[in-house]
Design an enzyme around this catalytic site. Sequence first.
Site, PDB file in Angstrom:
ATOM      1  N   CYS A   2       0.749  -1.267  -0.062  1.00  0.00           N
ATOM      2  CA  CYS A   2      -0.031  -0.073   0.005  1.00  0.00           C
ATOM      3  C   CYS A   2       0.899   1.282   0.114  1.00  0.00           C
ATOM      4  O   CYS A   2       1.569   1.555   1.065  1.00  0.00           O
ATOM      5  CB  CYS A   2      -0.707   0.024   1.328  1.00  0.00           C
ATOM      6  SG  CYS A   2      -2.030   1.673   1.236  1.00  0.00           S
ATOM      7  N   GLU A 114      -3.223   1.071  -6.863  1.00  0.00           N
ATOM      8  CA  GLU A 114      -2.286  -0.057  -7.169  1.00  0.00           C
ATOM      9  C   GLU A 114      -2.130   0.151  -8.746  1.00  0.00           C
ATOM     10  O   GLU A 114      -3.014   0.508  -9.282  1.00  0.00           O
ATOM     11  CB  GLU A 114      -2.441  -1.118  -6.810  1.00  0.00           C
ATOM     12  CG  GLU A 114      -1.302  -2.386  -6.690  1.00  0.00           C
ATOM     13  CD  GLU A 114      -0.077  -1.880  -6.049  1.00  0.00           C
ATOM     14  OE1 GLU A 114       0.730  -1.117  -6.425  1.00  0.00           O
ATOM     15  OE2 GLU A 114      -0.219  -1.857  -4.662  1.00  0.00           O
TER      16      GLU A 114
END
Length: 271
Positions: A2, A114
Amino acid sequence: MCGRYAASRGPEDLAGTFEIEKWEPEETLAPDYNVAPTKEVYAVLDRPLKDVDDKRPVRQLRKLKWGLVPSWSKTPEGGARMINARAETVHEKPSYRRAFAARRCIIPADGYYEWVTGTQERDLEVEGKKKRPRKQPYFVLPADGSVFAMAGLYEFWRDRTLPDDHPQAWWVTCSVITTEAEKSPLAVAPADGPHALADIHPRMPLMLTPDRWDAWLDPSRTDPDGLRELLAPPPEGMMRAYPVTTAVSNVRNNGPELLKELEGPEEGTLF
């Protein structure tokens, strides 16, 4: 992993969702659609209040810095590298194990970004051509639009170069716990793109479902084995992902337009 996420919910919304008992208006953060490491972020934690006789844990919404600095660090310089802690080893790593046992939090988000490298760019890399890969960003969020409650840790660090009464004498920092990305089909997948989170990246933030929130935040729970059971991945089929503008790749860009769903990957970033 993350490395970037979005957090637009305000204190009032989060207070209702997480049953917050205490938050300071002066710690209110503006909606952030491009949260990057070292930024100040919201975290939910259970901790006794300062300067009161009642030492029971109180559910608080706190403003922390993203990038954990262990209490024993001589300097805070490594914090930017410690934004993620792996669920598989968090209980044993020196930088995280104390926080895992006693200082756990939830970091609320709308979802996370992402990046996946486009097929054409990967082919160029394989051929050895000197071209910087262009990656297509995806936004990943709960399919039902609920809060993405990321499991986290927090830690206190004392800056010994400053006097006790200095407002920056104490740093409170945090890290997001990650796990293996789901290989099962997404609840909602883009027509032209990845069909599972693992197709985008092998890691993902560990999302805690509401039935685990109280146990995860409870500071009286210190048994590593029992705590590790709470780090099981959430049930499959809860997530969706869609392509968003590559403008999110620049941390200076910040606004709700970053969350706009594209019909497909941008030109030159085909999945």
